[in-house]
Design a protein around this motif. Structure first.
Motif, PDB file in Angstrom:
ATOM      1  N   ALA A 192       0.938  -1.010  -0.077  1.00 41.94           N
ATOM      2  CA  ALA A 192       0.304   0.156   0.221  1.00 41.94           C
ATOM      3  C   ALA A 192       1.066   1.119  -0.062  1.00 41.94           C
ATOM      4  N   ASP A 193       1.601   1.380   1.039  1.00 43.53           N
ATOM      5  CA  ASP A 193       2.805   2.503   0.870  1.00 43.53           C
ATOM      6  C   ASP A 193       3.514   2.448  -0.466  1.00 43.53           C
ATOM      7  N   VAL A 194       3.992   1.115  -0.980  1.00 44.74           N
ATOM      8  CA  VAL A 194       4.763   1.899  -2.568  1.00 44.74           C
ATOM      9  C   VAL A 194       3.467   2.546  -3.224  1.00 44.74           C
ATOM     10  N   LEU A 206      -7.500   0.532  -1.204  1.00 46.08           N
ATOM     11  CA  LEU A 206      -7.208  -0.898  -1.677  1.00 46.08           C
ATOM     12  C   LEU A 206      -6.685  -1.338  -0.769  1.00 46.08           C
ATOM     13  N   ALA A 207      -5.095  -1.664  -0.455  1.00 44.53           N
ATOM     14  CA  ALA A 207      -4.236  -2.371  -0.305  1.00 44.53           C
ATOM     15  C   ALA A 207      -4.093  -2.241   0.884  1.00 44.53           C
ATOM     16  N   TYR A 208      -4.620  -0.873   1.479  1.00 43.43           N
ATOM     17  CA  TYR A 208      -4.643  -0.136   3.191  1.00 43.43           C
ATOM     18  C   TYR A 208      -5.592  -1.192   3.153  1.00 43.43           C
ATOM     19  N   LEU A 209      -6.455  -1.071   2.896  1.00 43.88           N
ATOM     20  CA  LEU A 209      -8.637  -1.554   3.451  1.00 43.88           C
ATOM     21  C   LEU A 209      -8.388  -3.450   3.392  1.00 43.88           C
ATOM     22  N   ARG A 210      -7.606  -3.940   3.208  1.00 42.47           N
ATOM     23  CA  ARG A 210      -7.134  -5.229   2.762  1.00 42.47           C
ATOM     24  C   ARG A 210      -6.729  -5.691   4.161  1.00 42.47           C
ATOM     25  N   ALA A 225      -3.025   0.757   9.230  1.00 38.76           N
ATOM     26  CA  ALA A 225      -4.003   0.734   8.105  1.00 38.76           C
ATOM     27  C   ALA A 225      -5.452   1.350   8.276  1.00 38.76           C
ATOM     28  N   GLU A 226      -5.750   1.746   8.938  1.00 38.49           N
ATOM     29  CA  GLU A 226      -7.588   2.425   9.295  1.00 38.49           C
ATOM     30  C   GLU A 226      -6.381   4.330   8.309  1.00 38.49           C
ATOM     31  N   LEU A 227      -5.829   4.341   9.207  1.00 38.59           N
ATOM     32  CA  LEU A 227      -5.724   5.856   9.474  1.00 38.59           C
ATOM     33  C   LEU A 227      -4.409   5.833   7.963  1.00 38.59           C
TER      34      LEU A 227
END
Length: 308
Positions: A192-194, A206-210, A225-227
């Motif tokens: 997600a960070d990338v 979408l990656a963070y919410l996974r 992840a939520e933040l």
């Protein structure tokens, strides 16, 4: 009544029995009978109204009889509440304690130290993590810990290099090797960070919410992840959606660093409306369409800065 008192006595004895130094002669020194002072193990014996102290030579210690450390349980709970700094402090205390028994069978030093480094990494203590890696690599690690070390190293790479294709490729490769949910949550945070660094906001979101959706059991990873998902909504100019998400984070993790960060983010976009794609693409020269709303400081950010 006597039976009740006896039961309590046995319970107390069992508790004490669970935390003890086992000497080579078979005797046990319970946790209530010793303390640590300047790296020395000081045993205290009560004789009537008098107390006698002596230094326990580590050469005479056979093993530790110690249950699962409270520091690991407490730190996981703190991370799940978004209190990363407090979790780091708890693990540091545990690391300092078990370090005195390093090399002794039954010691939890490696597990606590590893959790401490992971918490530092999660808390964005990049320099501290890098400095600690040589010592971490020198320890006798389990296969699972070696895998987790690969994650830490990959996380460092995503903060120090721009070879994003290689980083995501390695992350996806590791995902295929294991079904460990803790590793999966860590990897999706990196992925997600990338995407965020590449300004691929939809993929990043979408990656963070996974993490909360598919790895919800890894509660220590969920607040962060939520933040980050909420911050991504700000980047996407979905300000109203972000504000609602940030408000929920503040309510969910009271008194935490995550809630504090969410409060600042929410204040930065207060009153701003969602910007639909057509509006975001419209020229702001006053000749056609409407000017874009002023982007918040939270939305601007500095993409070059490492993220926690």
């Amino acid at each position: 009544m006597r039976a009740f008192i006896l039961a309590l006595s046995l319970l107390a004895a069992g508790s004490a029995f669970g935390q003890a130094i086992v000497l080579k002669d078979g005797n046990r020194i319970f946790s209530s009978e010793f303390s640590l002072q300047d790296g020395k193990i000081i045993r205290t014996i009560q004789i009537g109204e008098q107390k006698a102290t002596s230094i326990v030579d580590k050469k005479n210690i056979d093993s530790l009889e110690w249950p699962y450390p409270a520091e690991l349980t407490e730190s996981a709970d703190l991370l799940a509440k978004g209190k990363t700094e407090e979790a780091i402090a708890v693990l540091k205390k545990g690391r300092d304690f078990f370090e005195n028994f390093e090399g002794i069978e039954g010691n939890w030093f490696v597990d606590v130290y590893f959790a401490y480094i992971e918490a530092l990494n999660q808390g964005g203590k990049f320099d501290d993590v890098v400095k600690s890696l040589p010592a971490l690599r020198a320890l006798k690690l389990t296969d699972a810990q070696k895998m987790r070390l690969r994650i830490i190293q990959l996380d460092i790479e995503r903060q120090t290099t721009s070879d994003y294709v290689a980083i995501i490729g390695e992350a996806q490769s590791i995902l295929k090797e294991t079904d460990d949910s803790a590793i999966g949550a860590s990897l999706w945070n990196i992925i997600a960070d990338v995407h965020s660094r590449k300004k691929e906001w939809e993929k990043a979101l979408l990656a963070y919410l996974r993490i909360p959706v598919f790895y919800g059991t890894q509660m220590q990873r969920v607040p962060e992840a939520e933040l980050n998902a909420a911050k991504t909504l700000v980047k996407m100019r979905r300000y109203e959606d972000a504000a609602a998400f940030l408000a929920r984070i503040v309510d969910s993790y009271p008194g935490s660093q995550v809630a504090e960060a969410a409060t600042k983010e929410k204040a930065a976009i207060a009153g701003m409306k969602n910007v639909i794609e057509e509006e975001a693409a419209a020229p702001a020269d006053g000749k056609s369409g409407e000017a874009k709303p002023q982007e918040s400081e939270a939305a601007k950010g500095d993409e070059s800065k490492p993220k926690a």
